[in-house]
Design a protein around this motif. Sequence first.
Motif, short mmCIF file in Angstrom:
data_model
loop_
_atom_site.label_atom_id
_atom_site.label_comp_id
_atom_site.label_asym_id
_atom_site.label_seq_id
_atom_site.Cartn_x
_atom_site.Cartn_y
_atom_site.Cartn_z
N SER A 57 -4.82 23.72 11.62
CA SER A 57 -4.79 24.03 10.18
C SER A 57 -5.98 24.88 9.74
O SER A 57 -5.92 25.54 8.70
CB SER A 57 -4.73 22.74 9.35
OG SER A 57 -5.92 22.01 9.45
N MET A 58 -7.06 24.91 10.52
CA MET A 58 -8.21 25.75 10.18
C MET A 58 -8.32 26.96 11.12
O MET A 58 -9.33 27.66 11.12
CB MET A 58 -9.50 24.92 10.26
CG MET A 58 -9.57 23.82 9.22
SD MET A 58 -11.09 22.83 9.33
CE MET A 58 -12.29 23.95 8.61
N VAL B 152 0.83 -1.20 0.00
CA VAL B 152 0.00 0.00 0.00
C VAL B 152 0.87 1.25 0.00
O VAL B 152 1.91 1.31 0.66
CB VAL B 152 -0.96 0.00 1.21
CG1 VAL B 152 -0.19 0.08 2.52
CG2 VAL B 152 -1.98 1.12 1.10
N ASN B 153 0.45 2.25 -0.76
CA ASN B 153 1.13 3.54 -0.80
C ASN B 153 0.26 4.55 -0.04
O ASN B 153 -0.80 4.95 -0.51
CB ASN B 153 1.33 3.99 -2.25
CG ASN B 153 2.31 5.14 -2.38
OD1 ASN B 153 2.43 5.97 -1.48
ND2 ASN B 153 3.01 5.20 -3.50
N ILE B 154 0.71 4.92 1.15
CA ILE B 154 -0.05 5.85 2.00
C ILE B 154 0.36 7.27 1.65
O ILE B 154 1.53 7.64 1.74
CB ILE B 154 0.22 5.58 3.49
CG1 ILE B 154 -0.20 4.17 3.88
CG2 ILE B 154 -0.49 6.61 4.37
CD1 ILE B 154 0.23 3.75 5.28
N LYS B 155 -0.61 8.06 1.22
CA LYS B 155 -0.38 9.47 0.92
C LYS B 155 -1.12 10.30 1.96
O LYS B 155 -2.35 10.47 1.89
CB LYS B 155 -0.90 9.82 -0.49
CG LYS B 155 -0.22 9.07 -1.63
CD LYS B 155 1.19 9.54 -1.85
CE LYS B 155 1.77 8.95 -3.13
NZ LYS B 155 3.20 9.33 -3.30
N TYR B 156 -0.39 10.82 2.94
CA TYR B 156 -1.00 11.60 4.01
C TYR B 156 -1.66 12.86 3.44
O TYR B 156 -1.04 13.62 2.71
CB TYR B 156 0.06 11.98 5.04
CG TYR B 156 -0.38 13.04 6.02
CD1 TYR B 156 -1.40 12.79 6.95
CD2 TYR B 156 0.22 14.30 6.02
CE1 TYR B 156 -1.81 13.77 7.84
CE2 TYR B 156 -0.19 15.28 6.91
CZ TYR B 156 -1.21 15.02 7.82
OH TYR B 156 -1.62 15.98 8.70
N ALA B 157 -2.94 13.08 3.78
CA ALA B 157 -3.67 14.27 3.33
C ALA B 157 -3.23 15.47 4.16
O ALA B 157 -3.68 15.68 5.29
CB ALA B 157 -5.17 14.05 3.46
N ALA B 158 -2.34 16.28 3.58
CA ALA B 158 -1.64 17.31 4.34
C ALA B 158 -2.57 18.35 4.95
O ALA B 158 -2.24 18.96 5.97
CB ALA B 158 -0.62 18.00 3.44
N THR C 71 -0.30 20.63 8.87
CA THR C 71 0.86 20.83 8.01
C THR C 71 2.11 21.29 8.76
O THR C 71 3.06 21.77 8.13
CB THR C 71 0.56 21.87 6.92
OG1 THR C 71 0.10 23.08 7.54
CG2 THR C 71 -0.47 21.36 5.94
N ASN C 72 2.14 21.15 10.07
CA ASN C 72 3.35 21.54 10.78
C ASN C 72 4.55 20.76 10.24
O ASN C 72 4.48 19.54 10.05
CB ASN C 72 3.18 21.28 12.27
CG ASN C 72 4.36 21.79 13.07
OD1 ASN C 72 5.42 21.18 13.09
ND2 ASN C 72 4.19 22.92 13.73
N ALA D 207 5.72 20.63 2.05
CA ALA D 207 6.10 19.21 2.00
C ALA D 207 7.54 19.04 1.53
O ALA D 207 8.30 18.23 2.08
CB ALA D 207 5.14 18.45 1.07
N LEU D 208 7.94 19.80 0.52
CA LEU D 208 9.32 19.74 0.05
C LEU D 208 10.28 20.17 1.16
O LEU D 208 11.34 19.55 1.35
CB LEU D 208 9.51 20.64 -1.18
CG LEU D 208 8.84 20.17 -2.48
CD1 LEU D 208 8.90 21.26 -3.53
CD2 LEU D 208 9.50 18.90 -3.00
N LYS D 209 9.91 21.21 1.88
CA LYS D 209 10.76 21.69 2.98
C LYS D 209 10.87 20.64 4.09
O LYS D 209 11.90 20.54 4.77
CB LYS D 209 10.20 23.00 3.54
CG LYS D 209 11.12 23.69 4.54
CD LYS D 209 10.61 25.06 4.90
CE LYS D 209 11.52 25.75 5.92
NZ LYS D 209 12.89 25.96 5.43
#
Length: 410
Positions: free
Chosen positions: A368-369, A50-56, A60-61, A86-88
């Motif tokens: 985040s909100m 499985v490829n888990i892609k965290y929903a940022a 987003t800290n 995410a890149l950072k």
Amino acid sequence: MELLDGTYSIQGLPVLDIARQFGTPLYVYDANKIADQIKSLRNAFSGTDVNIKYAAKALTNLSVLKLIRKNGAGIEVVSLQEAHIALKAGFTPHEIVFTPSGVDFSEIVEGVSMGLGINLDNLSSLQKFGEKYKNTYPCGIRLNPHILAGGNYKISTGHSNSKFGISVFQLPQIREVVDKYGIIIHGLHVHTGSEITETDIFLKMAEILFSVANDFPDLKFIDFGSGFKVAYKEGDMVTNVYDVGLKLTKIFTDFCQHYGRKLELWIEPGKYIVSESGTLLVTANIVKSTPTVTFVGVNSGLNHLIRPMMYDSYHHILNVSNPKGGNKVYTVVGYICETDTFGADRKLNEVREGDVLALKNAGAYGFSMSSNYNSRLRPAEVMVINGEAKLIRERETLDDILKHQVEIDV
């Protein structure tokens, strides 16, 4: 957060000590819980890679994102700003998938220039993508399966009236654009919303995706989104991720055999990974009794946690200063000049002015909100990692609010 010897603690650290060290209001995240949630998903989907892609968008800290990457997850972003964060945090462009909604096409162009995976959710963007890139850059398609699912209509995203995705009934138009420009479709994506408890919903989504997938010979992945529900209070129904993982993996494996080669199974959990890790600590400013209600007014509000007011979310509230006090009924409210009720008619251990209260399940869509409504300051954030509480975001100051304002003569 657990009760140890009459004291609420996170990884053995008393919550009150954390509040004293960093002040309140304060977001506190348990790193162990985040790691455990990712591990549970891997175990649940152990039948496939499985490829888990965290929903940022959930949180987003930078330090949280670094922790998530360290535990083997990729990331799904919905804005270029999230992509840059995410890149950072150390994610490579290959690990980032960009699934915007209703953005100007220039954002998609920038996403391509950054080397991100791209998911498109409307025919207009697909047309422009084909005109510009033809077969030189693959993309995925976000589909709307016309399934109403989840615990709240405001966060249900796969029904027929949702703004998200291209309707499955528009498959002929999708095919027309793809064929016209030779676009390489390497992924199909669907996300029907949040707090889905029924395994059958995920299986129904799979059935729809598999029927569409046969029209696209160059697929690399099928992305089932998320919506896994966690418990907010005792007795809550939750998503049985092991049941979902077992059944979804089986039918996915069968489909891959029919498709002719192995594809990647992607999921995009956000709330599931970070929600239970987070606690919002606040201090009781006042205890105010009226003929009908006893209010506890705290030093926070919808500017820090808007979910209860936005869609009636439930957050369990504890008095961590007085865990052995007698039970009384309170309505816990914020300090915003607006109705901002965190919890009505809650049975809490007796609350005294100055007591610290803990709002649980605050890791997702809390900070985040958050906002500066009423010109209030956003709180600090702390992560408890390896038994140590570490500051991961400083508390805002008035200078932060004024920083980008331009004062003119009037």
